[in-house]
Design a protein around this motif. Structure first.
Motif, mmCIF file in Angstrom:
data_model
loop_
_atom_site.group_PDB
_atom_site.id
_atom_site.type_symbol
_atom_site.label_atom_id
_atom_site.label_comp_id
_atom_site.label_asym_id
_atom_site.label_seq_id
_atom_site.Cartn_x
_atom_site.Cartn_y
_atom_site.Cartn_z
ATOM 1 N N THR A 191 -3.204 11.034 -4.832
ATOM 2 C CA THR A 191 -4.033 11.237 -3.637
ATOM 3 C C THR A 191 -4.296 10.035 -3.081
ATOM 4 O OG1 THR A 191 -5.169 13.101 -4.607
ATOM 5 C CG2 THR A 191 -6.100 12.255 -2.504
ATOM 6 N N PRO A 192 -3.691 9.319 -2.168
ATOM 7 C CA PRO A 192 -3.935 8.079 -1.492
ATOM 8 C C PRO A 192 -5.426 7.640 -1.190
ATOM 9 C CG PRO A 192 -2.045 9.053 -0.439
ATOM 10 C CD PRO A 192 -2.536 10.256 -1.159
ATOM 11 N N MET B 150 0.609 -1.344 -0.100
ATOM 12 C CA MET B 150 -0.159 -0.052 0.114
ATOM 13 C C MET B 150 0.765 1.120 -0.036
ATOM 14 S SD MET B 150 -2.763 0.925 2.690
ATOM 15 C CE MET B 150 -3.090 2.682 3.232
ATOM 16 N N TRP C 148 4.059 1.811 -0.989
ATOM 17 C CA TRP C 148 4.588 1.912 -2.373
ATOM 18 C C TRP C 148 3.537 2.389 -3.516
ATOM 19 C CZ3 TRP C 148 4.627 0.093 -7.291
ATOM 20 C CH2 TRP C 148 5.552 0.340 -8.323
ATOM 21 N N GLY C 149 2.415 1.798 -3.408
ATOM 22 C CA GLY C 149 1.481 2.091 -4.027
ATOM 23 C C GLY C 149 0.966 3.696 -3.919
ATOM 24 N N ASP C 150 0.815 4.263 -2.802
ATOM 25 C CA ASP C 150 0.625 5.737 -2.365
ATOM 26 C C ASP C 150 1.749 6.441 -2.870
ATOM 27 O OD1 ASP C 150 -1.694 5.091 -0.814
ATOM 28 O OD2 ASP C 150 -0.865 5.202 1.196
ATOM 29 N N GLN C 151 2.932 6.064 -2.687
ATOM 30 C CA GLN C 151 4.095 6.724 -3.120
ATOM 31 C C GLN C 151 4.131 7.000 -4.752
ATOM 32 O OE1 GLN C 151 7.964 5.660 -1.689
ATOM 33 N NE2 GLN C 151 8.942 7.271 -2.599
ATOM 34 N N TYR C 152 3.933 5.967 -5.510
ATOM 35 C CA TYR C 152 4.211 5.822 -6.899
ATOM 36 C C TYR C 152 2.962 5.654 -7.654
ATOM 37 C CZ TYR C 152 9.131 5.376 -5.886
ATOM 38 O OH TYR C 152 10.284 5.610 -5.450
ATOM 39 N N LYS C 153 1.889 5.427 -7.340
ATOM 40 C CA LYS C 153 0.682 4.987 -8.052
ATOM 41 C C LYS C 153 -0.471 6.043 -7.986
ATOM 42 C CE LYS C 153 2.090 1.173 -10.130
ATOM 43 N NZ LYS C 153 1.931 0.786 -11.304
ATOM 44 N N ASN C 154 -0.431 6.776 -6.875
ATOM 45 C CA ASN C 154 -1.794 7.595 -6.580
ATOM 46 C C ASN C 154 -1.362 8.804 -5.739
ATOM 47 O OD1 ASN C 154 -4.269 5.962 -6.966
ATOM 48 N ND2 ASN C 154 -3.411 4.498 -5.608
#
Lengths: 148, 148
Positions: free
Chosen positions: A107-108, A97, A99-105
């Motif tokens: 706005t988490p 999660m 990593w996804g917040d950092q690179y994919k979204n």
């Protein structure tokens, strides 16, 4: 090597990956971590084939990560609950999660709040001995002679 | 839903899983975290089909997790190196390893040493704000209205 054979290598990442490293497995566990327990929910939410879902749930149950429990009779209905062994996969989900917040979204989608202090914990990996946060380059690794 | 479509859900676990949640992907990254860079090494070590390996390396490169660099000419040879985005997947690997140490290997194949203090860091997830270790039940989660 076949994926299943990872279960037998002398490597903790490999053995864990033989259990969770397939399409959809962590997505089912994500639903479990949100408190979901029912086959029909998993199927509807993930929109995956029943054969794949059944296979993954079977493996997770066989592995002792989920427990299949009857919660109703006539008609019989079952739910899937995380065991302690399953709960202990939470750090894996948290790391995915983050990593996804950092690179994919930008706005988490989810904001975590640490109940004890009321702040976003921005989960940090720290040394249990000295308490300092660390990264890969702060570590050395000593391999057993027969490590894979 | 197809696995690829996870890339578009508004969920950081889902989007990350669309990138790393397939057979062998984390095993290739494990080799990279050990300092390995070459196709032939990955192929020999993991013993997987070249089609699968090529596909995974292509995806990881396209995603910016690995960078493909020429290191020799005549004949041209390339290696795969972790980018910062790739390095930032280390906590995922560490979490997989820890779970495997706990549940899959009575004698852990690798012992980590925290250089700064000389001890096994037994990686712990702590709150960046107050410094306390926490687990799932110590958190609340606030979802964006359109979170998946």
């Amino acid at each position: 090597m076949r994926h299943e054979e990872l279960a037998d290598v002398y490597c903790s990442v490999g053995r864990t990956w033989s259990t969770v490293g397939e399409r959809w497995t962590m997505m089912i566990l994500r639903e479990c971590f949100r408190g979901e327990r029912q086959y029909e929910h998993f199927q509807r939410k993930l929109g995956i084939g029943r054969n794949v879902l059944t296979d993954r749930l079977h493996k997770l149950t066989e592995e002792g990560i989920l427990e299949r429990r009857q919660y109703q009779s006539r008609p019989d209905r079952y739910e899937y609950r995380l065991t302690q062994k399953g709960e202990d996969l939470y750090p894996v989900m948290l790391a995915l999660m983050q990593w996804g917040d950092q690179y994919k979204n930008p706005t988490p989608p989810v904001r975590l709040v640490h109940k004890a202090c009321g702040h976003d914990p921005l989960p940090t990996t720290s040394c249990a001995y000295c308490g300092e946060p660390f990264g890969r380059r702060d570590l050395t690794a000593e391999f057993q002679p027969d490590a894979w």
